[in-house]
Design an enzyme around this catalytic site. Structure first.
Site, PDB file in Angstrom:
ATOM      1  N   LEU A 178       1.739   4.940   2.520  1.00  0.00           N
ATOM      2  CA  LEU A 178       0.921   6.002   3.114  1.00  0.00           C
ATOM      3  C   LEU A 178      -0.486   5.811   2.564  1.00  0.00           C
ATOM      4  O   LEU A 178      -0.659   5.464   1.395  1.00  0.00           O
ATOM      5  CB  LEU A 178       1.436   7.382   2.713  1.00  0.00           C
ATOM      6  CG  LEU A 178       2.755   7.865   3.329  1.00  0.00           C
ATOM      7  CD1 LEU A 178       3.157   9.222   2.750  1.00  0.00           C
ATOM      8  CD2 LEU A 178       2.649   7.968   4.854  1.00  0.00           C
ATOM      9  N   ASP A 179      -1.498   6.069   3.404  1.00  0.00           N
ATOM     10  CA  ASP A 179      -2.885   5.975   2.925  1.00  0.00           C
ATOM     11  C   ASP A 179      -3.102   6.954   1.776  1.00  0.00           C
ATOM     12  O   ASP A 179      -2.420   7.972   1.702  1.00  0.00           O
ATOM     13  CB  ASP A 179      -3.874   6.398   4.024  1.00  0.00           C
ATOM     14  CG  ASP A 179      -3.774   5.541   5.256  1.00  0.00           C
ATOM     15  OD1 ASP A 179      -3.315   4.405   5.142  1.00  0.00           O
ATOM     16  OD2 ASP A 179      -4.181   6.040   6.329  1.00  0.00           O
ATOM     17  N   VAL A 180      -4.109   6.661   0.991  1.00  0.00           N
ATOM     18  CA  VAL A 180      -4.417   7.561  -0.139  1.00  0.00           C
ATOM     19  C   VAL A 180      -4.689   8.983   0.356  1.00  0.00           C
ATOM     20  O   VAL A 180      -4.325   9.966  -0.291  1.00  0.00           O
ATOM     21  CB  VAL A 180      -5.572   6.974  -1.008  1.00  0.00           C
ATOM     22  CG1 VAL A 180      -6.869   6.885  -0.237  1.00  0.00           C
ATOM     23  CG2 VAL A 180      -5.746   7.760  -2.288  1.00  0.00           C
TER      24      VAL A 180
END
Ligand code: URA
Length: 238
Positions: free
Chosen positions: A101-103
């Site tokens: 998952l993106d930051v």
């Protein structure tokens, strides 16, 4: 644990292959070649296959984490940012994130030490839908909704059909639920940008049939046996 299972669970060979190794005298226990195929491995036994020690198999652990924004989905971050590993502190065994998952994305992340399971859940060929709750800027018109559903060009790649529903319409924002069956880098953000409705907030709320439910942000729990089977495609729960 029976010797053939012990060898197979350590990832060295299949159970059948392990039986063969035993039969051919390639397996030693505490320095002595094994003759008994039904040998039960005891705590402290030193098992070797062709002279290489076989470590006891690790217990398999399956965790569902509700990742907060601001944590990177890697084991270590060069820039010193907090990682998802910092959140799963009380787990017996070393678990690794499945997929990414993106930051700036929050929500459901599975972590495990089971390589076969991780491969199956992460690989797009198994077509496990990933569902996101997305708050975007602007109004998602009927035409834009159709484009998201049918597939949009996200820069050299046209996304495959997605399930998209409008959850809430605010004066200047829209909340959507989007289920995709692929995992291109920043795919949901790029899809929404392609219809001129940039993402303001992104949360993954389900993977296949398993939902995040009411798990607190930053909290985690074990997946149930039924959830693990459903993710492996063994049984459908919905
Ligand atoms: N799509 C994105 O754009 N970001 C994520 O983190 C996951 C899916």
């Amino acid at each position: 644990m029976r010797i053939n299972k012990y060898i197979a669970a350590s990832g060295i060979a299949s159970r059948r292959k392990a039986d063969e190794l035993i039969k051919n005298g390639n397996v030693r226990v505490n320095g002595t070649a094994l003759t008994e195929p039904g040998y039960e491995v005891a705590d402290g036994d030193v098992v070797e296959v062709n002279g290489t020690p076989v470590l006891p198999p690790e217990n398999k652990v399956y965790i569902l984490l509700n990742k907060p924004v601001g944590y990177v989905t890697t084991v270590k971050d060069e820039g010193g940012r907090p990682t998802v590993m910092d959140l799963v502190t009380e787990v017996e065994g070393r678990v690794f994130p499945v997929g990414r998952l993106d930051v700036n994305t929050s929500g459901m992340l599975i972590m495990t030490n089971d390589g076969d399971f991780a491969y199956r859940v992460a690989h797009p060929k198994h077509k496990l839908g990933k569902t996101y709750r997305v708050r975007v800027a602007g109004i998602v018109t009927r035409g834009k909704l159709d484009r998201l559903r049918k597939g949009v060009d996200i820069g050299g790649f046209v996304t495959s059909p997605a399930e998209v529903e409008i959850v809430k319409e605010l004066p200047k924002e829209t909340v959507l639920e989007i289920t995709i069956h692929e995992g291109k880098n920043r795919q949901v953000r790029k899809m929404c940008k392609a219809i001129d409705c940039p993402v303001r907030e992104l949360e993954r709320i389900a993977i296949g049939p398993v939902k995040i439910g009411r798990l607190a942000t930053g909290g985690y729990r074990k997946l149930t046996r039924q959830e693990i089977d459903a993710l492996m495609g063994k049984k459908q729960t919905r």
